[in-house]
Each structure stands twice: as structure tokens, then as C-alpha cells.
Design a protein around this motif. Structure first.
Motif, mmCIF file in Angstrom:
data_model
loop_
_atom_site.group_PDB
_atom_site.id
_atom_site.type_symbol
_atom_site.label_atom_id
_atom_site.label_comp_id
_atom_site.label_asym_id
_atom_site.label_seq_id
_atom_site.Cartn_x
_atom_site.Cartn_y
_atom_site.Cartn_z
ATOM 1 N N UNK A 159 -32.370 23.783 -21.622
ATOM 2 C CA UNK A 159 -32.721 24.018 -23.025
ATOM 3 C C UNK A 159 -32.416 25.459 -23.429
ATOM 4 N N UNK A 160 -31.162 25.810 -23.304
ATOM 5 C CA UNK A 160 -30.706 27.165 -23.612
ATOM 6 C C UNK A 160 -30.680 27.401 -25.121
ATOM 7 N N UNK A 161 -31.033 28.637 -25.515
ATOM 8 C CA UNK A 161 -31.040 28.996 -26.928
ATOM 9 C C UNK A 161 -30.549 30.440 -27.100
ATOM 10 N N UNK A 162 -29.996 30.756 -28.268
ATOM 11 C CA UNK A 162 -29.582 32.141 -28.542
ATOM 12 C C UNK A 162 -30.766 33.096 -28.388
ATOM 13 N N UNK A 163 -30.459 34.302 -27.892
ATOM 14 C CA UNK A 163 -31.483 35.322 -27.735
ATOM 15 C C UNK A 163 -32.172 35.331 -26.394
ATOM 16 N N UNK A 164 -31.955 34.317 -25.565
ATOM 17 C CA UNK A 164 -32.633 34.236 -24.278
ATOM 18 C C UNK A 164 -31.973 35.141 -23.230
ATOM 19 N N UNK A 165 -32.774 35.508 -22.214
ATOM 20 C CA UNK A 165 -32.286 36.189 -21.012
ATOM 21 C C UNK A 165 -32.397 35.199 -19.865
ATOM 22 N N UNK A 166 -31.303 35.060 -19.111
ATOM 23 C CA UNK A 166 -31.231 34.043 -18.064
ATOM 24 C C UNK A 166 -30.862 34.680 -16.730
ATOM 25 N N UNK A 167 -31.542 34.269 -15.674
ATOM 26 C CA UNK A 167 -31.183 34.633 -14.305
ATOM 27 C C UNK A 167 -30.618 33.399 -13.627
ATOM 28 N N UNK A 203 -26.557 32.232 -24.762
ATOM 29 C CA UNK A 203 -27.716 33.125 -24.741
ATOM 30 C C UNK A 203 -27.292 34.584 -24.937
ATOM 31 N N UNK A 204 -28.296 35.458 -24.939
ATOM 32 C CA UNK A 204 -28.016 36.886 -25.142
ATOM 33 C C UNK A 204 -27.448 37.549 -23.898
ATOM 34 N N UNK A 205 -28.016 37.218 -22.721
ATOM 35 C CA UNK A 205 -27.593 37.885 -21.486
ATOM 36 C C UNK A 205 -27.837 36.976 -20.290
ATOM 37 N N UNK A 206 -26.872 36.958 -19.380
ATOM 38 C CA UNK A 206 -26.992 36.224 -18.126
ATOM 39 C C UNK A 206 -26.814 37.203 -16.973
ATOM 40 N N UNK A 207 -27.738 37.216 -16.054
ATOM 41 C CA UNK A 207 -27.588 37.955 -14.807
ATOM 42 C C UNK A 207 -27.404 36.915 -13.718
ATOM 43 N N UNK A 208 -26.222 36.891 -13.091
ATOM 44 C CA UNK A 208 -25.911 35.902 -12.065
ATOM 45 C C UNK A 208 -25.681 36.614 -10.740
ATOM 46 N N UNK A 209 -26.364 36.154 -9.683
ATOM 47 C CA UNK A 209 -26.255 36.805 -8.382
ATOM 48 C C UNK A 209 -25.642 35.849 -7.367
ATOM 49 N N UNK A 232 -35.186 31.881 -18.786
ATOM 50 C CA UNK A 232 -34.732 30.800 -17.922
ATOM 51 C C UNK A 232 -34.301 31.376 -16.578
ATOM 52 N N UNK A 233 -34.637 30.662 -15.494
ATOM 53 C CA UNK A 233 -34.158 30.991 -14.150
ATOM 54 C C UNK A 233 -33.578 29.709 -13.571
ATOM 55 N N UNK A 234 -32.346 29.810 -13.087
ATOM 56 C CA UNK A 234 -31.609 28.626 -12.653
ATOM 57 C C UNK A 234 -31.027 28.862 -11.266
ATOM 58 N N UNK A 235 -31.465 28.068 -10.298
ATOM 59 C CA UNK A 235 -30.954 28.145 -8.930
ATOM 60 C C UNK A 235 -29.920 27.052 -8.698
ATOM 61 N N UNK A 292 -43.759 33.281 -21.286
ATOM 62 C CA UNK A 292 -44.491 32.091 -21.692
ATOM 63 C C UNK A 292 -43.510 31.081 -22.285
ATOM 64 N N UNK A 293 -43.639 29.831 -21.900
ATOM 65 C CA UNK A 293 -42.720 28.749 -22.264
ATOM 66 C C UNK A 293 -41.362 28.874 -21.583
ATOM 67 N N UNK A 294 -41.273 29.766 -20.594
ATOM 68 C CA UNK A 294 -40.043 29.897 -19.824
ATOM 69 C C UNK A 294 -39.870 28.734 -18.859
ATOM 70 N N UNK A 295 -38.627 28.519 -18.433
ATOM 71 C CA UNK A 295 -38.298 27.387 -17.559
ATOM 72 C C UNK A 295 -37.555 27.876 -16.330
ATOM 73 N N UNK A 296 -37.953 27.381 -15.167
ATOM 74 C CA UNK A 296 -37.209 27.623 -13.939
ATOM 75 C C UNK A 296 -36.784 26.270 -13.380
ATOM 76 N N UNK A 297 -35.521 26.182 -12.972
ATOM 77 C CA UNK A 297 -35.013 24.963 -12.346
ATOM 78 C C UNK A 297 -34.407 25.332 -10.997
#
Length: 217
Positions: free
Chosen positions: A77-85, A102-108, A149-152, A169-174
């Protein structure tokens, strides 16, 4: 890289498949259309870029099938303005799609080769919203504040508590969770105030996360 016609045909077939499974998010589909999957696929496998099979890439890793990748992103459920790991960059395909929404993605990613290759692809696409780092992704990444959002894309014995607490709050991790004698199970957890709601989704083919970073690849 495939021709523009091949990309259009592959995307059209993918959209039909996704819609049949209930994926209709127009922002997500527009991001997929703008991200040529063949750019992320080994050259000898470009005819299979949009197929329903996993594709091997460098360092013993693989790209999940196109339909699985997009189904998972839809569930984020990605939306504009979000920060995602994102933990587990792989080819960089999912990070690129997320970065268009989204606004920013940090991918490791633990492998230097995968990190550098993905960085080159982001440069070719002009995606400045995606930040790539070589790091141990099992525990996520500390010192970066909170995320929406945090996505593994690597499987874990359990979702690290420290990562869950990095959610707003209302954040999602998968994340895929390892199971004995069965493929990993993708799990989604939503933070609601101080509590977390868990939803078990479906089996996924992701590999178990490894400790540390690779110094040779």
C-alpha cells in the motif's frame, strides 16, 4: 535489453495477469510501466523478463517472478510522501518501482556486486529517490529514523522487534518468515498505536538472510 515492443507486450500481459488477481492500483501499474524489467534482467534471460518464473542473477541471488513482485508491492500500500526501507536489493527492480511512488527508498544489500549494479541501473533511469547501501540486512538498518514501510525480500526466523518499532503509526512491515519443511510465509504487520496486527499472506520463494556483508562479491 529488450526492444520497446517486447517491453510493451510483456507489460500488457503482466497487467492482464495482475488484474485477474485483483491488482488495480493505477499509480503502481504506472510505475511498473515506466520501469523496463529487462534492464534488470541478465541479457540472456530478457525473453523471460515478464514470465511467471524466478530468474537467476549474480551472487547466487534471483529475481522473483514479475507478477509476484508487483503483488507484494500492491500489498505494501505504497503512497506518495512515504519513506521506505527495503532489505534485499537484489537486481534493484522493486526498489526502482517503489522509488517512482514514494518520497524516498533506502535499499540495503549484502553483496557489493548487486549493490553496484543496482546503483548503475538507478542512474540510467534517473531515479534519485532510491538510496542503495551495502549492509547486513538481517536486522534492517539503524540510525535512519522511522519508516512508513519496511519490506524484506530475504527470509527470517522472525521479524526483528527493533525493525517493527521503526515503523510510524499505521506503518507496515512485510517479511518472509522461515518455516521447517515448508517455503517461507510472507507476513504483514501493521502498527496501530502501540500494538501490531499480523496478517499471514502466502508462501514465497525467498532465500534465508545471511549474516554480515560479502567482501568478495
Amino acid at each position: 535489453m529488450a526492444t520497446k515492443l517486447q517491453e510493451r507486450e510483456g507489460f500488457a500481459a503482466l497487467v492482464m495477469q495482475l488484474r485477474s488477481s485483483g491488482v488495480t492500483n493505477l499509480d503502481l501499474l504506472a510505475a511498473v510501466e515506466a520501469t523496463p524489467r529487462s534492464l534488470f534482467t541478465p541479457s540472456h534471460l530478457t525473453p523471460y523478463a515478464y514470465s511467471g518464473r524466478s530468474l537467476p542473477i549474480e551472487c547466487g541471488a534471483f529475481m522473483e517472478s514479475a507478477d509476484l513482485a508487483i503483488r507484494l508491492l500492491d500489498l505494501l500500500r505504497l503512497k506518495p510522501g512515504q519513506r521506505v526501507l527495503e532489505v534485499g536489493t537484489g537486481s534493484g527492480y522493486t526498489a526502482a518501482i517503489i522509488g517512482r511512488i514514494v518520497e524516498r527508498v533506502l535499499s540495503v544489500e549484502r553483496y557489493r556486486t548487486l549493490t553496484e549494479n543496482a546503483r548503475q541501473r538507478m542512474s540510467e533511469l534517473g531515479l534519485r529517490s532510491v538510496v542503495l547501501r551495502q549492509a547486513d540486512g538481517r536486522e534492517g538498518l539503524s540510525g535512519e529514523g522511522t519508516f512508513d514501510r519496511i519490506f524484506y525480500t530475504v527470509a527470517l526466523p522472525e521479524i526483528p522487534r527493533a525493525r517493527v518499532e521503526q515503523l510510524v503509526s499505521n506503518g507496515v512491515i512485510m517479511a518472509p518468515l522461515l518455516r521447517e519443511g515448508a517455503p517461507p510465509l510472507m507476513v504483514r504487520m501493521t502498527r496501530i498505536g502501540s500494538r501490531f496486527e499480523r496478517q499471514d499472506l502466502f508462501e514465497v520463494p525467498y532465500l534465508a538472510a545471511e549474516r554480515g556483508v560479502s567482501k568478495s562479491l
